[in-house]
Design a protein around this motif. Structure first.
Motif, PDB file in Angstrom:
ATOM      1  N   ILE A 180       0.951  -1.211   0.137  1.00  0.00           N
ATOM      2  CA  ILE A 180       0.091   0.081   0.110  1.00  0.00           C
ATOM      3  C   ILE A 180       0.855   1.266  -0.043  1.00  0.00           C
ATOM      4  CG2 ILE A 180      -1.883   1.186   1.328  1.00  0.00           C
ATOM      5  CD1 ILE A 180      -2.378  -1.407   2.532  1.00  0.00           C
TER       6      ILE A 180
ATOM      7  N   SER B 249       0.388   4.561   0.366  1.00  0.00           N
ATOM      8  CA  SER B 249       0.250   5.440   1.466  1.00  0.00           C
ATOM      9  C   SER B 249      -1.077   5.288   2.100  1.00  0.00           C
ATOM     10  CB  SER B 249       0.610   6.828   1.112  1.00  0.00           C
ATOM     11  OG  SER B 249      -0.188   7.230   0.298  1.00  0.00           O
ATOM     12  N   LEU B 250      -1.374   5.568   3.450  1.00  0.00           N
ATOM     13  CA  LEU B 250      -2.671   6.013   4.119  1.00  0.00           C
ATOM     14  C   LEU B 250      -2.681   7.506   4.612  1.00  0.00           C
ATOM     15  CD1 LEU B 250      -3.604   2.565   6.047  1.00  0.00           C
ATOM     16  CD2 LEU B 250      -4.322   3.415   3.402  1.00  0.00           C
TER      17      LEU B 250
ATOM     18  N   ILE C 284       2.379  -1.329   4.407  1.00  0.00           N
ATOM     19  CA  ILE C 284       2.059   0.126   4.068  1.00  0.00           C
ATOM     20  C   ILE C 284       3.489   0.940   3.912  1.00  0.00           C
ATOM     21  CG2 ILE C 284       0.969   2.382   4.646  1.00  0.00           C
ATOM     22  CD1 ILE C 284      -0.639   0.586   6.553  1.00  0.00           C
TER      23      ILE C 284
ATOM     24  N   LYS D 122      -7.923   1.734  -0.363  1.00  0.00           N
ATOM     25  CA  LYS D 122      -6.280   1.457  -0.615  1.00  0.00           C
ATOM     26  C   LYS D 122      -6.056   0.199   0.373  1.00  0.00           C
ATOM     27  CE  LYS D 122      -4.931   6.500  -1.016  1.00  0.00           C
ATOM     28  NZ  LYS D 122      -4.203   7.279  -0.088  1.00  0.00           N
ATOM     29  N   ALA D 123      -6.801  -0.015   1.254  1.00  0.00           N
ATOM     30  CA  ALA D 123      -6.442  -1.213   2.226  1.00  0.00           C
ATOM     31  C   ALA D 123      -7.570  -1.777   2.924  1.00  0.00           C
ATOM     32  CB  ALA D 123      -5.834  -0.527   3.558  1.00  0.00           C
TER      33      ALA D 123
END
Length: 584
Positions: A67, A69-70, A255, A552-553
């Motif tokens: 991933i 980025s968060l 991540i 995204k996740a």
């Protein structure tokens, strides 16, 4: 706009990995339950070795998709954010929970004790010594090996600098000393619940912190931690942390970066940002969350508002009619909890048990002798019958009269600006009117409210209590007589002035035993006291705000998969997040 209130904050501080007013204690409204144990003895402490590997997730990052980025809301740093990554500073920037780690993590949803920087612990036979075995193979983010010496240094640093001891770990400690790969904590007195204080304390590197001339004032611009992320940059509007390739669980971190963005001043702007997909992980109070947030992208916008502590009616037990148990029992039937939950709390919460436990999570501690798991229903006729049986009468105007023949009237104070609590109090006002009681809602400023509450200058107010994995604290803080004070003097936390010698004795024993079976026996007796004596009329469990996006996740905790409580335990969330399509 709804103001912040003491059961939960409207924006979770994901910047520091700390949530609401439960940050320091792990309690407050939000936090906890039990699946396995509260305070485990030596054998159970050793048995907990398998827990880290046993949590959901655990995929390897080697050669697998990541991933990128968060994005999270809130950069921390107080009202004027500056570079500050001091592990113990109230004004530290974002990401502390992902840089600095603790010996154990207490899973706030089910109270499992998850070994972290320690692999196990053991109490001595006299329960005055607690020994942690430190995990092998852990590196600080600069490559220096982590060891028992760092733990020894950390706790003795806090002893020498009490301003850093946020968890008051030294309240009962006598000494902390590293012995080979263990750290021995020696207590001056029996204080089993201090296990939780120790487990919440962040560990810092000796080789860096011993160079700081003033650890309290130190801003730690280049932090070194054992956690999964390393501080990368701060722009004034954004904090960025990058994945720690040396992390001891690196294969579970999928991540590359965490990015905290500075929030706007107005909640509505932040809610709009969240709805528009600008945050991947947030903790905001959102009116009508289904319409405002979920409906904007129902495939990806999700939420779970886990339970916190109990919120109920705290009564001044030194005053009539609240000093009459029969009156309190009758009044408990008067309150329409369902209406409060639906109208004042927007359906986000559930009714609270009168046992003092957070159910269903505390289910293993529940006393089966208590009817209906301690839930008290709305029953006006039962209330009227109970008032009559207790010697209360009504006049020709339908007013409920006390035993001296005077109409019953009392004040209910709610801090100004707490819109949802004010609405809840107005529903209670309507409920009381239905049985002939006059209730006047007052809204003093927060400071005045808190002063009057402490001094006993009130009739009734909203009491927040319990919800913690620390069963001792759940019953001690707000109900033990030594936390009270005479009217006119400030009570520490027993503001209702409840006095019960049996409760005092039971909590005192609870603080001295590591025998889980005995702990449960004691807690079951404590529940009976709260259920039978009704010192507080419990109404609903506070909510812990948690919104997330699955674009995204995946792998987030949810009502369907409540593997941890996300706000107090962001570390447990992090090791379970995977790219879309890999989630269970």
């Amino acid at each position: 706009m709804t103001s912040k209130r003491p059961d939960t904050k409207h924006t979770v501080n994901l910047a520091t990995g700390c949530v609401g007013d439960s940050c320091a204690s792990g309690t407050g409204n939000g936090v906890s339950v039990n699946r396995r144990t509260l305070l485990q003895g030596a054998a159970a402490g050793a048995a907990s070795l398998a827990l880290v590997g046993g949590l959901p997730g655990g995929a390897s990052a080697q050669g697998e998709a990541m991933i990128e980025s968060l994005i999270l809301g809130g950069i921390g740093g107080g009202s004027n954010p500056q570079i500050n990554l001091n592990a113990y500073s109230p004004n530290s920037l974002a990401g502390g929970a992902f840089m600095f780690e603790t010996l154990y993590i207490i899973n706030a949803y089910n109270c499992e004790q998850v070994p972290w920087l320690a692999e196990s612990y053991e109490w001595s036979a006299d329960n005055l010594t607690l020994t942690y075995t430190i995990r092998d193979g852990v590196l600080w983010s600069d490559g220096t090996p982590f060891s028992a010496a760092d733990v020894d240094f950390t706790f003795n640093l806090l002893k020498a600098n009490s301003g850093l001891d946020l968890e008051t770990a030294w309240s009962s400690l006598e000494s902390v000393k590293a012995v080979d790969n263990t750290v021995v904590f020696t207590f001056a007195k029996l204080a089993i619940p201090d296990f939780f204080r120790i487990c919440r304390t962040r560990i810092v590197p000796k080789h860096q912190w011993e160079t700081f001339a003033d650890p309290v004032a130190e801003v730690n611009a280049t932090p070194i931690g054992t956690g999964p992320f390393i501080f990368e940059s701060f722009t004034g509007e954004q904090v960025t942390a990058v994945r720690n390739e040396r992390y001891w669980q690196a294969e579970r971190i999928r991540i590359q970066r965490l990015i905290w963005q500075r929030e706007a001043g107005e909640p509505q702007v932040n809610q709009l940002r969240l709805a528009n997909g600008e945050y991947d992980w947030a903790g905001m109070y959102i009116p009508n969350v289904e319409q405002v947030f979920v409906a904007k992208d129902s495939d990806h916008n999700k939420y779970w508002f886990d339970q916190g502590g109990s919120i109920g009616i705290g009564m001044n037990l030194t005053k009539e009619p609240f000093n009459d148990l029969a009156f309190r029992k009758a009044l408990a039937f008067v309150i329409d909890r369902a209406k409060i939950i639906q109208n004042a709390q927007l359906g986000y919460v559930t009714a609270a048990s009168q046992t003092g436990l957070k159910l269903p999570g505390h289910g293993e501690w529940l006393n089966p002798e208590i009817p209906n798991e301690g839930y008290i229903g709305y029953d006006v006729e039962a209330a009227k019958q109970a008032f009559t049986a207790a010697g209360y009468t009504t006049d020709s105007d339908g007013r409920l009269l006390n035993k001296a023949g005077q109409p019953i009237e009392f004040r209910f104070m709610v801090p100004a600006g707490y819109a949802d609590w004010i609405q809840a109090a107005q529903i209670i006002q309507e409920n009381c009117a239905a049985v002939g009681i006059t209730l006047n809602v007052e809204t003093p400023d927060v400071e005045i409210h808190d002063q009057d509450r402490a001094a006993g200058n009130y009739d009734a107010y909203f009491q927040v209590h319990g919800g913690s994995c620390d069963m001792f604290a759940n019953f001690y803080d707000n109900f033990v007589s030594e936390r009270s004070a005479p009217i006119g003097e400030a009570a520490v936390s027993n503001w209702i002035r409840f006095e019960n010698a049996q409760l005092d004795e039971l909590t005192a024993e609870l603080a001295t035993t590591t025998d889980v079976a005995r702990q449960k026996e004691l807690v079951k007796e404590l529940q009976l006291i709260l259920y039978n004596e009704i010192p507080v009329i419990d109404l609903w469990y506070g909510a812990q705000w948690f919104e997330y996006r699955t674009e995204k996740a995946e792998g987030w905790p949810s009502a369907e998969n409540p593997y941890c409580s996300p706000n107090p335990n962001p570390q447990l969330v992090l090791i379970n997040l995977v790219p879309p399509g890999e989630g269970a």
